[in-house]
Motif scaffolding. Structure first.
Motif, PDB file in Angstrom:
ATOM      1  N   VAL A   1      -1.556  -6.125  12.029  1.00 42.00           N
ATOM      2  CA  VAL A   1      -1.160  -7.013  10.935  1.00 42.00           C
ATOM      3  C   VAL A   1      -0.598  -6.155   9.817  1.00 42.00           C
ATOM      4  O   VAL A   1      -1.161  -5.098   9.489  1.00 42.00           O
ATOM      5  CB  VAL A   1      -2.343  -7.858  10.433  1.00 42.00           C
ATOM      6  N   LYS A   2       0.508  -6.592   9.232  1.00 41.58           N
ATOM      7  CA  LYS A   2       1.144  -5.884   8.128  1.00 41.58           C
ATOM      8  C   LYS A   2       1.240  -6.798   6.920  1.00 41.58           C
ATOM      9  O   LYS A   2       1.592  -7.971   7.059  1.00 41.58           O
ATOM     10  CB  LYS A   2       2.541  -5.408   8.534  1.00 41.58           C
ATOM     11  N   ALA A   3       0.933  -6.289   5.731  1.00 40.43           N
ATOM     12  CA  ALA A   3       1.058  -7.041   4.478  1.00 40.43           C
ATOM     13  C   ALA A   3       1.836  -6.188   3.478  1.00 40.43           C
ATOM     14  O   ALA A   3       1.547  -5.005   3.317  1.00 40.43           O
ATOM     15  CB  ALA A   3      -0.316  -7.403   3.924  1.00 40.43           C
ATOM     16  N   ARG A   4       2.815  -6.803   2.813  1.00 36.30           N
ATOM     17  CA  ARG A   4       3.621  -6.078   1.830  1.00 36.30           C
ATOM     18  C   ARG A   4       3.630  -6.838   0.514  1.00 36.30           C
ATOM     19  O   ARG A   4       3.828  -8.049   0.478  1.00 36.30           O
ATOM     20  CB  ARG A   4       5.053  -5.903   2.340  1.00 36.30           C
ATOM     21  N   GLY A   5       3.421  -6.116  -0.573  1.00 31.90           N
ATOM     22  CA  GLY A   5       3.368  -6.727  -1.891  1.00 31.90           C
ATOM     23  C   GLY A   5       4.722  -6.831  -2.555  1.00 31.90           C
ATOM     24  O   GLY A   5       5.744  -6.395  -2.025  1.00 31.90           O
ATOM     25  N   HIS A   6       4.729  -7.417  -3.752  1.00 29.41           N
ATOM     26  CA  HIS A   6       5.988  -7.614  -4.463  1.00 29.41           C
ATOM     27  C   HIS A   6       6.645  -6.287  -4.838  1.00 29.41           C
ATOM     28  O   HIS A   6       7.855  -6.209  -5.027  1.00 29.41           O
ATOM     29  CB  HIS A   6       5.749  -8.446  -5.724  1.00 29.41           C
ATOM     30  N   ASP A   7       5.830  -5.219  -4.923  1.00 28.38           N
ATOM     31  CA  ASP A   7       6.367  -3.902  -5.256  1.00 28.38           C
ATOM     32  C   ASP A   7       6.695  -3.082  -4.001  1.00 28.38           C
ATOM     33  O   ASP A   7       6.956  -1.892  -4.087  1.00 28.38           O
ATOM     34  CB  ASP A   7       5.383  -3.131  -6.127  1.00 28.38           C
ATOM     35  N   PHE A   8       6.653  -3.746  -2.824  1.00 29.03           N
ATOM     36  CA  PHE A   8       6.984  -3.156  -1.520  1.00 29.03           C
ATOM     37  C   PHE A   8       5.923  -2.172  -1.015  1.00 29.03           C
ATOM     38  O   PHE A   8       6.141  -1.501  -0.020  1.00 29.03           O
ATOM     39  CB  PHE A   8       8.367  -2.474  -1.544  1.00 29.03           C
ATOM     40  N   THR A   9       4.781  -2.089  -1.677  1.00 27.39           N
ATOM     41  CA  THR A   9       3.661  -1.353  -1.107  1.00 27.39           C
ATOM     42  C   THR A   9       3.205  -2.078   0.158  1.00 27.39           C
ATOM     43  O   THR A   9       3.050  -3.299   0.160  1.00 27.39           O
ATOM     44  CB  THR A   9       2.501  -1.266  -2.096  1.00 27.39           C
ATOM     45  N   THR A  10       2.995  -1.333   1.248  1.00 28.63           N
ATOM     46  CA  THR A  10       2.685  -1.942   2.535  1.00 28.63           C
ATOM     47  C   THR A  10       1.343  -1.453   3.062  1.00 28.63           C
ATOM     48  O   THR A  10       1.045  -0.253   3.000  1.00 28.63           O
ATOM     49  CB  THR A  10       3.785  -1.616   3.567  1.00 28.63           C
ATOM     50  N   VAL A  11       0.533  -2.381   3.554  1.00 26.86           N
ATOM     51  CA  VAL A  11      -0.760  -2.072   4.159  1.00 26.86           C
ATOM     52  C   VAL A  11      -0.742  -2.605   5.588  1.00 26.86           C
ATOM     53  O   VAL A  11      -0.315  -3.737   5.824  1.00 26.86           O
ATOM     54  CB  VAL A  11      -1.924  -2.717   3.368  1.00 26.86           C
TER      55      VAL A  11
END
Length: 486
Positions: free
Chosen positions: A293-303
């Motif tokens: 699973v990949k999640a990316r925030g509004h600042d393009f930081t990705t976990v």
């Protein structure tokens, strides 16, 4: 080094967009863009009519809409693309048993493995390439570009040299002379970022790149990639065509028009993504074991988070709980840093073509599966149906699909009165449908209630099969090796 350019690379022209134009008569000759249709989406494929406005693959949909506001923006229909891809791959295997699919719309073919003997010269290669291109057009209604060379590198670059519907054969011994004037971007693996770095060193063409020493390229790009680019710039590519190549993973992701701010909406989104992954797994005849699973925030930081299951599966009842566990961890890390999530992805890797024998045991362990023939409270009662898996266990259930169904732009539908059609758009409780099919004239437009019980979704693979000539269905099963020369 081969003395005959007997490696072919076949690349379907604007494949996804071309399929949409083939199946939707009103879009033929008009700009079509396939991909994420929201403002945060990304273009997957643009038709040549859309490319004339500067729209290209991997471009943000928002930018594409500014450049070509009148294009048709459609969600991908992977079922249809897969059906047509199977026909194309079947045609290639008529020429040679040694076919290496690269993706749904491109593949390598080694003519050295032809059962009636390899081509003797460049002219025979050209005849095979043109015959292959003609068969693809005849059996699918689509065009393909073909390149031929003594290596996979040259063949791939050649297939892109005269699009659409091109046929370029690079004669043995002329590879370097043919490559030298090309932009460095034409070389395998050179994207915009690498090209920019090479430009700072004065290398804009292959010839200029070749003037750089291997030490300079290794210093700039690292040992592995710098050394590989040094060899490719000299036309040196010893990779063989391998029919054993398999897909390594299946994944889907979406970028959302508004940030997802809570775990409830995040889990609902992951549930939908997991279901799409399973559909694509089954379309490809695969199972998988490692869920990511990949999640990316509004600042393009990705976990990203991954979990390996006990065995390969294509069952959503096993994949979904793993994806939900993973998104809890990813979201917990992400929301603290990102203040909302703009992109989510679900993938599965470690692919196989079978499921483990203990699949039923795993499902029984979830308490969600009753095997056929199991005893029930009433001795002669039929076994219970599998209970649905709750999409959320910690934060309440994900809502069921609303009564007013969600229709996607480009989706295939059917109506008992108006016949086959496709969704042009939906909103405010209404859905606009153009009623036409692959073999009809451009159809009329009707606006219906989104909950209209007579409007039925249709499998895109079914539409693709119906649009193919009957011969195409036979082609995929036909043994390799007929005489296609001349």
């Amino acid at each position: 080094m081969r003395t005959v350019p007997s490696i072919l690379h076949i690349d379907m022209d604007a494949f996804f967009a071309a399929v949409e134009q083939r199946h939707k008569p009103s879009l033929r000759g008009k700009p079509v863009v396939v991909g994420g249709v929201g403002l945060r989406g990304v273009v997957s494929t643009a038709s040549y009519e859309a490319r004339a406005f500067g729209v290209g693959s991997a471009m943000p949909t928002a930018l594409a809409r500014r450049r070509c506001p009148n294009a048709a923006y459609l969600f991908p229909r992977f079922g249809a693309y897969h059906e047509i891809s199977q026909v194309v791959m079947g045609i290639l295997r008529e020429f040679s048993p040694l076919v290496e699919p690269v993706s749904m719309d491109e593949a390598f073919v080694d003519l050295e493995a032809m059962t009636q003997g390899p081509p003797k010269d460049e002219q025979e290669v050209r005849a095979h390439a043109r015959r292959l291109s003609a068969l693809v057009a005849e059996r699918t209604g689509l065009t393909a570009s073909v390149g031929a060379g003594t290596s996979k590198l040259v063949a791939k670059v050649a297939s892109d040299a005269d699009k659409p519907h091109g046929c370029v054969v690079v004669a043995a011994g002329s590879e370097q002379r043919w490559l030298d004037p090309l932009p460095v971007r034409k070389l395998w693996g050179v994207g915009p970022a690498t090209a920019d770095r090479l430009h700072t060193m004065g290398a804009t063409t292959v010839a200029e790149l070749r003037a750089l020493g291997e030490h300079e390229l290794v210093s700039l790009l690292g040992n592995a990639w710098g050394g590989q680019l040094f060899r490719l710039s000299r036309g040196r590519d010893e990779r063989v065509v391998s029919a054993e190549r398999e897909a390594k993973s299946v994944s889907v992701e979406d970028t959302y028009p508004h940030d997802l701010m809570d775990l409830y909406s995040i889990r609902a989104a992951v549930t939908e993504l997991a279901e799409r992954v399973v559909r694509r797994l089954r379309e490809g005849g695969h199972t998988g074991r490692t869920v990511t699973v990949k999640a990316r925030g509004h600042d393009f930081t990705t976990v990203t988070r991954s979990e390996t299951l006990a065995g390969p599966t294509d069952d959503v009842r096993l994949l979904l709980p793993a994806a939900l566990r993973l998104v809890d961890g990813a979201a917990a890390a992400a929301t603290g840093q990102m203040r909302g999530i703009r992109l989510l992805g679900v993938g599965i890797s470690a692919l196989a073509e079978y499921a483990q024998g203990d699949l039923i045991a795993e499902l029984e362990g979830l308490g969600e599966y009753t095997p056929q023939g199991a005893e029930t409270d009433e001795a002669h009662a039929p076994p219970a149906e599998p209970a649905p898996v709750p999409a959320v266990t910690m934060y309440g259930p994900v809502p069921e699909a609303p009564e007013a169904r969600h229709w996607l732009a480009g989706q295939d539908v059917r109506h008992p009165q108006w016949g086959p059609g496709w969704v042009q758009g939906a909103g405010l409780g209404r859905v606009t449908v153009r009623f036409e099919g692959p073999d009809t004239p451009p159809g009329r437009i009707k606006t219906l209630d989104v909950a209209d019980p007579d409007l039925e979704a249709v499998d895109s693979a079914e539409v693709a099969r119906a649009a193919l000539p009957q011969e195409a269905d036979i082609a995929a099963e036909r043994p390799a090796g007929p005489d296609v020369g001349g």
